[in-house]
Design a protein around this motif. Sequence first.
Motif, PDB file in Angstrom:
ATOM      1  N   ASN A  47       0.830  -1.206   0.000  1.00  0.00           N
ATOM      2  CA  ASN A  47       0.000   0.000   0.000  1.00  0.00           C
ATOM      3  C   ASN A  47       0.866   1.259   0.000  1.00  0.00           C
ATOM      4  OD1 ASN A  47      -2.611   1.424   0.246  1.00  0.00           O
ATOM      5  ND2 ASN A  47      -1.835   1.953   2.270  1.00  0.00           N
ATOM      6  N   ASN A  51       0.687   3.308  -3.649  1.00  0.00           N
ATOM      7  CA  ASN A  51      -0.264   4.408  -3.523  1.00  0.00           C
ATOM      8  C   ASN A  51       0.418   5.579  -2.829  1.00  0.00           C
ATOM      9  OD1 ASN A  51      -2.814   2.940  -4.399  1.00  0.00           O
ATOM     10  ND2 ASN A  51      -2.130   1.625  -2.723  1.00  0.00           N
ATOM     11  N   THR A  67      -4.971   6.712   2.723  1.00  0.00           N
ATOM     12  CA  THR A  67      -4.315   6.424   1.450  1.00  0.00           C
ATOM     13  C   THR A  67      -5.084   7.018   0.284  1.00  0.00           C
ATOM     14  OG1 THR A  67      -3.333   4.384   2.283  1.00  0.00           O
ATOM     15  CG2 THR A  67      -3.623   4.546  -0.107  1.00  0.00           C
ATOM     16  N   SER A  69      -5.548   6.337  -3.367  1.00  0.00           N
ATOM     17  CA  SER A  69      -5.335   5.180  -4.231  1.00  0.00           C
ATOM     18  C   SER A  69      -4.774   5.587  -5.587  1.00  0.00           C
ATOM     19  CB  SER A  69      -6.652   4.431  -4.435  1.00  0.00           C
ATOM     20  OG  SER A  69      -6.462   3.361  -5.339  1.00  0.00           O
ATOM     21  N   GLU A  73     -10.021   1.286  -8.490  1.00  0.00           N
ATOM     22  CA  GLU A  73     -11.178   0.754  -7.766  1.00  0.00           C
ATOM     23  C   GLU A  73     -12.509   1.333  -8.226  1.00  0.00           C
ATOM     24  OE1 GLU A  73      -7.898   0.727  -4.510  1.00  0.00           O
ATOM     25  OE2 GLU A  73      -8.459   2.028  -6.164  1.00  0.00           O
ATOM     26  N   LYS A  84      -8.784   5.669   0.702  1.00  0.00           N
ATOM     27  CA  LYS A  84      -9.088   4.402   1.369  1.00  0.00           C
ATOM     28  C   LYS A  84      -8.135   4.208   2.541  1.00  0.00           C
ATOM     29  CE  LYS A  84      -6.046   1.670  -1.642  1.00  0.00           C
ATOM     30  NZ  LYS A  84      -5.979   0.531  -2.556  1.00  0.00           N
TER      31      LYS A  84
END
Length: 176
Positions: A47, A51, A67, A69, A73, A84
């Motif tokens: 992650n 990101n 985060t 992204s 998504e 997210k």
Amino acid sequence: MSEVYRLAGLEDAERLQVITYEAYALIRELELHWPAANADLAQIQDNVTQNECYVLEVEGKIVATITLSKGDEVKAITDLPFIKWFAVDPGEQGKGYGNKLLTWVEDAIIRDKVGAPAVTLGTAQKHPWLLPMYERRGYESIHAFDPGNGDGVMHLLRKVVNPAQFSIMNASVTNV
């Protein structure tokens, strides 16, 4: 009190795993299938590298994370940025740190750095307080769906962070 907003690095991964795991306890109790809820160290590291993972440090200690992204998504629904993996250290909750970090990301990152008129995030309708919390912050549901995995109705929420730019974007879409 010293507060620092910054990008997370791999050296932060162990602390981020602890915060995320502890903060997502209710998500596991509700049996929601959110990747962050059971993320191991390798997933946290992924992650951070794949990101833009931001943290809020208070007196040198990470107390919250979120985060932006770089994945796709929500690309089938919108081109707006998607945030997210939002978590606040349970021992630091109720002190406004989550609010501060989310506001900073909305303004300094989404509006000023990325230049987007709005931001999106997802949450579950069955969570007892997340949907109302985000609605109080100005988020509105733009897409509701049931992924069929037991999570129930999920909401993609949007918040306008630059009203003038958002109006221009909507006008150009309407005139096409």
